[in-house]
Design an enzyme around this catalytic site. Sequence first.
Site, PDB file in Angstrom:
ATOM      1  N   GLU A   1      59.349  53.471  64.528  1.00 19.41           N
ATOM      2  CA  GLU A   1      60.491  54.369  64.715  1.00 19.41           C
ATOM      3  C   GLU A   1      60.293  55.662  63.935  1.00 19.41           C
ATOM      4  O   GLU A   1      60.003  55.647  62.728  1.00 19.41           O
ATOM      5  CB  GLU A   1      61.786  53.660  64.259  1.00 19.41           C
ATOM      6  CG  GLU A   1      63.019  54.536  64.433  1.00 19.41           C
ATOM      7  CD  GLU A   1      64.337  53.765  64.363  1.00 19.41           C
ATOM      8  OE1 GLU A   1      64.327  52.515  64.331  1.00 19.41           O
ATOM      9  OE2 GLU A   1      65.390  54.434  64.349  1.00 19.41           O
TER      10      GLU A   1
ATOM     11  N   ASP B   1      70.431  45.627  66.135  1.00 17.93           N
ATOM     12  CA  ASP B   1      71.550  45.658  65.188  1.00 17.93           C
ATOM     13  C   ASP B   1      72.232  47.026  65.236  1.00 17.93           C
ATOM     14  O   ASP B   1      73.239  47.257  64.568  1.00 17.93           O
ATOM     15  CB  ASP B   1      71.122  45.269  63.768  1.00 17.93           C
ATOM     16  CG  ASP B   1      70.032  46.167  63.216  1.00 17.93           C
ATOM     17  OD1 ASP B   1      69.570  47.078  63.932  1.00 17.93           O
ATOM     18  OD2 ASP B   1      69.639  45.957  62.048  1.00 17.93           O
ATOM     19  N   SER B   2      71.709  47.926  66.104  1.00 20.57           N
ATOM     20  CA  SER B   2      72.411  49.179  66.390  1.00 20.57           C
ATOM     21  C   SER B   2      73.752  48.885  67.061  1.00 20.57           C
ATOM     22  O   SER B   2      74.592  49.772  67.196  1.00 20.57           O
ATOM     23  CB  SER B   2      71.557  50.099  67.278  1.00 20.57           C
ATOM     24  OG  SER B   2      71.078  49.391  68.400  1.00 20.57           O
TER      25      SER B   2
ATOM     26  N   ASP C   1      67.577  41.288  67.026  1.00 15.17           N
ATOM     27  CA  ASP C   1      67.394  41.763  65.647  1.00 15.17           C
ATOM     28  C   ASP C   1      67.946  40.759  64.647  1.00 15.17           C
ATOM     29  O   ASP C   1      69.066  40.271  64.807  1.00 15.17           O
ATOM     30  CB  ASP C   1      68.144  43.092  65.452  1.00 15.17           C
ATOM     31  CG  ASP C   1      67.226  44.289  65.473  1.00 15.17           C
ATOM     32  OD1 ASP C   1      66.015  44.130  65.211  1.00 15.17           O
ATOM     33  OD2 ASP C   1      67.720  45.402  65.764  1.00 15.17           O
TER      34      ASP C   1
ATOM     35  N   GLU D   1      62.706  44.081  60.241  1.00 22.87           N
ATOM     36  CA  GLU D   1      62.265  45.358  59.678  1.00 22.87           C
ATOM     37  C   GLU D   1      61.474  45.105  58.391  1.00 22.87           C
ATOM     38  O   GLU D   1      61.940  44.368  57.520  1.00 22.87           O
ATOM     39  CB  GLU D   1      63.474  46.242  59.371  1.00 22.87           C
ATOM     40  CG  GLU D   1      64.246  46.651  60.617  1.00 22.87           C
ATOM     41  CD  GLU D   1      65.403  47.603  60.321  1.00 22.87           C
ATOM     42  OE1 GLU D   1      65.542  48.051  59.168  1.00 22.87           O
ATOM     43  OE2 GLU D   1      66.157  47.904  61.255  1.00 22.87           O
TER      44      GLU D   1
HETATM   45  O1  KIV Z   1      68.662  48.304  66.553  1.00 19.52           O
HETATM   46  C1  KIV Z   1      68.039  49.026  67.343  1.00 19.52           C
HETATM   47  O2  KIV Z   1      68.575  49.561  68.308  1.00 19.52           O
HETATM   48  C2  KIV Z   1      66.615  49.232  67.092  1.00 19.52           C
HETATM   49  C3  KIV Z   1      65.891  50.204  67.959  1.00 19.52           C
HETATM   50  C4  KIV Z   1      66.270  51.576  67.612  1.00 19.52           C
HETATM   51  C5  KIV Z   1      64.431  50.009  67.928  1.00 19.52           C
HETATM   52  O3  KIV Z   1      66.075  48.642  66.213  1.00 19.52           O
END
Ligand code: KIV
Length: 271
Positions: free
Chosen positions: A189, A51-52, A90, A122
């Site tokens: 993380e 979700d980044s 995610d 998460e």
């Molecule tokens: O969304 C993301 O990129 C992540 C990584 C940083 C593990 O959850």
Amino acid sequence: MSVHKNVKRVTTHVLQEMKDNNEKISMLTGYDFSMAKIIDGAGIDVILVGDSASNVMAGHETTLPITLDQMIYHAASVVRAVERALVVVDMPFGSYQGNSKEALVTAIRIMKESGGHAVKMEGGQEIIESISRILTAGIPVMGHLGLTPQSIYKFGTYVVRAKQEEEANRLIEDAKALEAAGCFSIVLEKIPAELAERVAKEVNIPIIGIGAGGGVDGQVLVVHDMLGINNDFNPRFLRKYHNLFEEMTNALKSYISDVRSGDFPNKEEQY
Ligand code: KIV
């Protein structure tokens, strides 16, 4: 004999075999077809449609705004490119925290509409009911503990988590609860390396770290960060393997200059 060299398709079982065989797992984020094709072709074990994407692809300050439809769009683009890697998607903020039924509906949409192979969520014991319900439907779940960006407004800052004993103990309990529930792996993380190593020793499923030191079973980075496309994110845990920001800027400037001067296209570049 090495496990990763002999697999045509990485599965959750392959990752477990890699941990059991002391082979480190490589994981990177991916959000689109073209980049995912390069990452998969390079031989990565896991591509995380993180979700980044909310930050990296859409320019938001946090991961909170990205929607389920947008995550499915990114994931489907990645899946179309991938031949070998395991694709983990995610679950976005707000799509699973409400109740376990909503969480299951979200996970099923991701699997059906994107073709991804697993979901990531998460949280620890507070989301165990949702994780169990998703697992019951046959969907593999990766956990995510430590700095969990979807809770950034609760933390207030992106600093290292679990430095104090109480939070460290809670994290260990959460990791054990995720393993007991049936998660196939956990991302840790931005926590102290010593704590991450302890978790990797105390649970049997693969532990993938980001900013969690070298004592875990694998590493994940945001691909735009490690390629140096993102110029203004320089945390201590990040190793930049390239300066694509500079290389791309130079290439773009050359193109602009060639167009302006009339040098492009030349006789060989036209019909
Ligand atoms: O969304 C993301 O990129 C992540 C990584 C940083 C593990 O959850």
